[in-house]
Structures are given as structure tokens and as C-alpha cells.
Design a protein around this motif. Structure first.
Motif, mmCIF file in Angstrom:
data_model
loop_
_atom_site.group_PDB
_atom_site.id
_atom_site.type_symbol
_atom_site.label_atom_id
_atom_site.label_comp_id
_atom_site.label_asym_id
_atom_site.label_seq_id
_atom_site.Cartn_x
_atom_site.Cartn_y
_atom_site.Cartn_z
ATOM 1 N N TYR A 120 32.520 -93.045 -49.014
ATOM 2 C CA TYR A 120 32.757 -94.318 -49.695
ATOM 3 C C TYR A 120 34.226 -94.464 -50.086
ATOM 4 O O TYR A 120 34.800 -95.562 -49.997
ATOM 5 N N PHE A 121 34.866 -93.370 -50.497
ATOM 6 C CA PHE A 121 36.272 -93.397 -50.885
ATOM 7 C C PHE A 121 37.150 -93.833 -49.711
ATOM 8 O O PHE A 121 38.003 -94.717 -49.845
ATOM 9 N N PHE A 122 36.944 -93.244 -48.532
ATOM 10 C CA PHE A 122 37.786 -93.576 -47.376
ATOM 11 C C PHE A 122 37.440 -94.961 -46.817
ATOM 12 O O PHE A 122 38.334 -95.675 -46.346
ATOM 13 N N SER A 123 36.183 -95.354 -46.877
ATOM 14 C CA SER A 123 35.842 -96.718 -46.439
ATOM 15 C C SER A 123 36.435 -97.757 -47.381
ATOM 16 O O SER A 123 36.856 -98.840 -46.944
ATOM 17 N N PHE A 124 36.496 -97.432 -48.662
ATOM 18 C CA PHE A 124 37.128 -98.336 -49.625
ATOM 19 C C PHE A 124 38.619 -98.464 -49.332
ATOM 20 O O PHE A 124 39.186 -99.568 -49.417
ATOM 21 N N ALA B 82 40.494 -94.813 -59.302
ATOM 22 C CA ALA B 82 39.599 -95.143 -60.420
ATOM 23 C C ALA B 82 38.133 -94.976 -60.015
ATOM 24 O O ALA B 82 37.319 -94.418 -60.766
ATOM 25 N N LEU B 83 37.776 -95.448 -58.819
ATOM 26 C CA LEU B 83 36.393 -95.303 -58.354
ATOM 27 C C LEU B 83 36.045 -93.838 -58.120
ATOM 28 O O LEU B 83 34.934 -93.393 -58.428
ATOM 29 N N LYS B 84 36.986 -93.081 -57.582
ATOM 30 C CA LYS B 84 36.744 -91.660 -57.345
ATOM 31 C C LYS B 84 36.605 -90.900 -58.656
ATOM 32 O O LYS B 84 35.847 -89.925 -58.748
ATOM 33 N N THR B 85 37.314 -91.333 -59.690
ATOM 34 C CA THR B 85 37.194 -90.694 -61.000
ATOM 35 C C THR B 85 35.788 -90.875 -61.561
ATOM 36 O O THR B 85 35.204 -89.946 -62.141
ATOM 37 N N VAL B 86 35.223 -92.072 -61.381
ATOM 38 C CA VAL B 86 33.852 -92.322 -61.840
ATOM 39 C C VAL B 86 32.869 -91.426 -61.089
ATOM 40 O O VAL B 86 31.970 -90.813 -61.684
ATOM 41 N N CYS B 87 33.034 -91.327 -59.769
ATOM 42 C CA CYS B 87 32.148 -90.458 -58.981
ATOM 43 C C CYS B 87 32.305 -88.997 -59.391
ATOM 44 O O CYS B 87 31.322 -88.238 -59.417
#
Length: 310
Positions: A92-96, A181-186
């Protein structure tokens, strides 16, 4: 920048009323377009009950069952399955990154393109003036004028290259900022124990996206930090007022505007090198216009008593 990121992103999740509406929509566009997922994350870190209707709606949109969002062994919610269903956190991180870099390029291309166009116009005007002076001198000295078009083409290509490079770097910065920021939540959902999955812990870790500032050019770092700082202070002020930690008073924005205007005027007169050239040109034009108006008014006041005497 890290402190600003912590306050802005924390306010975006846990106190959206403290963020201006247009800036909140901007953050939604570049982070999680589905506000139901934002509410679910907010409820989890605030340790509040979930809205089952919203979770059912998310599951229905992705053609999944509501039970797939919960761990079958512990019966605890697995928000990553709800957050990016069908994808692991790394995928998901790389697709984002791939999807958001295009949106960021479309956002920054008009900004840097307009700035490059202004520089190009200024260079063309300066070149036209110099060519006119050279033609006048050549006519007086009876020497032929030899135009150098190659240097003009090289300058235009350099401006286009700098505009494209600045657009690409800014797009990479914004994409990395949001993706971190999204990766921090994950990260906190997967590796932190449930006792540490709290609002204050997440707000501290949300300072990490501010490190994406090092991807920008050095002259742009201070500009971006000063761009985020007022929004962070505004969010902090409104959040403290909502929690009744401080008392609000009217005309606070006007006071901040007066302080900022006074500081800009001080820098214009005392340290003009600390202001960007485009802003320095605008301030010089405003002060020059003001001085011309004052001189014309003073000349009219001096002429009026002479006319009355005659």
C-alpha cells in the motif's frame, strides 16, 4: 517542521474543527479520501467505540465481510485490513507513492511554471532594454549590431529545466510527507502494543513526516517551514480554545496580521536580502507607489497657497 507536522496531522485526525476547511480538504485529498476510515482511526486511538454502520459501509464498498476487519484469535480490530483491504502495508505504501506523485506534479506544475514564466518575462524585458541601448550606441558609433540568439535560447531552456526540476522535487516532498504519515499509522498499529496505541503517542510519532523537508532544496526548506508554522499555530490555538484550556478573544487574526506586516516591512528596510526576490520586488513597488503618492500630495499642498495668493 516536525513540530508543525505533529500538530497539523494530529489536528487533522483528532480535532478536524481546528483545521481550516480548505486545508482540511487538501489533506483529505492527499491522505485518506474516505472520511469513514479517518473516523475509525480516530475512535481507535481515542479508545472510543466504533461506528458499526460506517464499518459495514466500508466492508460493503470493498465487497468484504465486517468480520474480516477483526482478528479471529483476539477479536481485536485490525485497522490495517480496513485501512487498505487486500494490500499489505508495504504494498500500500508503494502504491500510494505511485498514485500521489502524479497528483502532486499536477499541483506544483502551475506554481513553479508561473514563477518560471515571471523570471522569463523579466529576463526578456532586461534583454530588450540592453539590446535597445546597444543599438543606439552602435548607431552613434556606426558599428553593426550582432544579435546573439543562442544565448537567449539557452536561458529559456535553463528556466524550463529549473521549473521542471523544482516541480519534481516539490512533488516528491509532498508525496513523501503524506506517505510517511500513512506509514507511521500502519507502524503503530502493527508493532506497538495495544496499551501504547493512544492519541498522544500517535501525535508524537506524526512528527516523522516533517523529515521529508530534507528532500527539498535548501532555499525552499525555510519557506515551507514558515508556510506550515502559521497553520500549526492556528490549529493549536483553536484546539486549546475548544478544550477550554485558554480563553478566546476577538481580533486575534488582525493582531497576527499586523505583527506579520510590521516584520515584513522591517525586513524590507533593514535586511532586504532575507526576503525572496519576487516578494522584495512587490514590497519595493508598494513602498515606491506610497512615496510617489505622498510626494504628489505634498506638491499639491505647496501649490495651493501660491494659487490663493495670486
Amino acid at each position: 517542521m516536525c513540530l508543525s507536522a505533529s500538530q497539523i496531522l494530529g489536528g487533522f485526525l483528532f480535532a478536524p474543527e481546528s483545521i481550516p476547511k480548505d486545508y482540511y480538504n487538501f489533506l483529505v485529498k492527499f491522505s485518506i479520501p474516505d472520511t469513514r476510515k479517518i473516523n475509525a482511526l480516530c475512535n481507535h486511538f481515542k479508545q472510543e467505540p466504533f461506528n458499526l454502520e460506517e464499518l459495514q459501509g466500508i466492508a460493503h464498498d470493498h465487497q468484504l465481510k465486517l468480520s474480516s476487519f477483526f482478528d479471529p484469535q483476539t477479536n481485536q480490530p485490525n485497522l490495517c485490513r480496513m485501512y487498505h483491504p487486500g494490500l499489505s502495508c508495504s504494498n500500500y505504501f508503494f502504491s500510494f507513492l505511485r498514485s500521489e506523485i502524479k497528483i502532486s506534479m499536477a499541483l506544483y506544475a502551475p506554481i513553479h511554471g508561473a514563477y518560471g514564466f515571471i523570471i522569463l518575462i523579466k529576463k526578456l524585458i532586461a534583454r530588450f532594454k540592453s539590446r535597445r541601448n546597444q543599438s543606439n550606441q552602435s548607431n552613434q558609433s556606426n558599428q553593426p549590431n550582432q544579435p546573439n540568439r543562442d544565448s537567449l535560447i539557452i536561458e529559456i531552456l535553463k528556466i524550463f529545466y529549473r521549473s521542471f526540476a523544482n516541480t519534481l522535487v516539490s512533488a516528491i516532498f509532498l508525496t513523501s510527507y503524506c506517505a510517511t504519515a500513512l506509514k507511521t499509522v500502519c507502524f503503530i498499529l502493527n508493532y506497538a502494543p495495544l496499551s501504547l496505541q493512544k492519541m498522544h503517542i500517535l501525535r508524537i510519532l506524526l512528527a516523522m513526516p516533517g523529515l521529508a523537508l530534507f528532500l527539498e532544496h535548501k532555499p525552499r526548506r525555510l519557506e515551507l517551514a514558515l508556510y506550515c508554522l502559521p497553520r500549526a499555530l492556528e490549529s493549536l490555538w483553536k484546539e486549546l480554545v475548544q478544550k477550554k484550556k485558554i480563553t478566546d478573544f476577538s481580533k486575534f487574526e488582525l493582531i497576527l496580521f499586523c505583527i506579520g506586516s510590521a516584520f515584513m516591512s522591517y525586513c524590507h528596510h533593514v535586511e532586504p536580502g532575507s526576503i525572496k526576490p519576487i516578494f522584495e520586488t512587490a514590497l519595493a513597488w508598494l513602498h515606491l507607489r506610497k512615496s510617489n503618492l505622498q510626494s504628489s500630495q505634498s506638491s499639491q499642498s505647496l501649490q495651493s497657497p501660491q494659487s490663493s495668493q495670486t
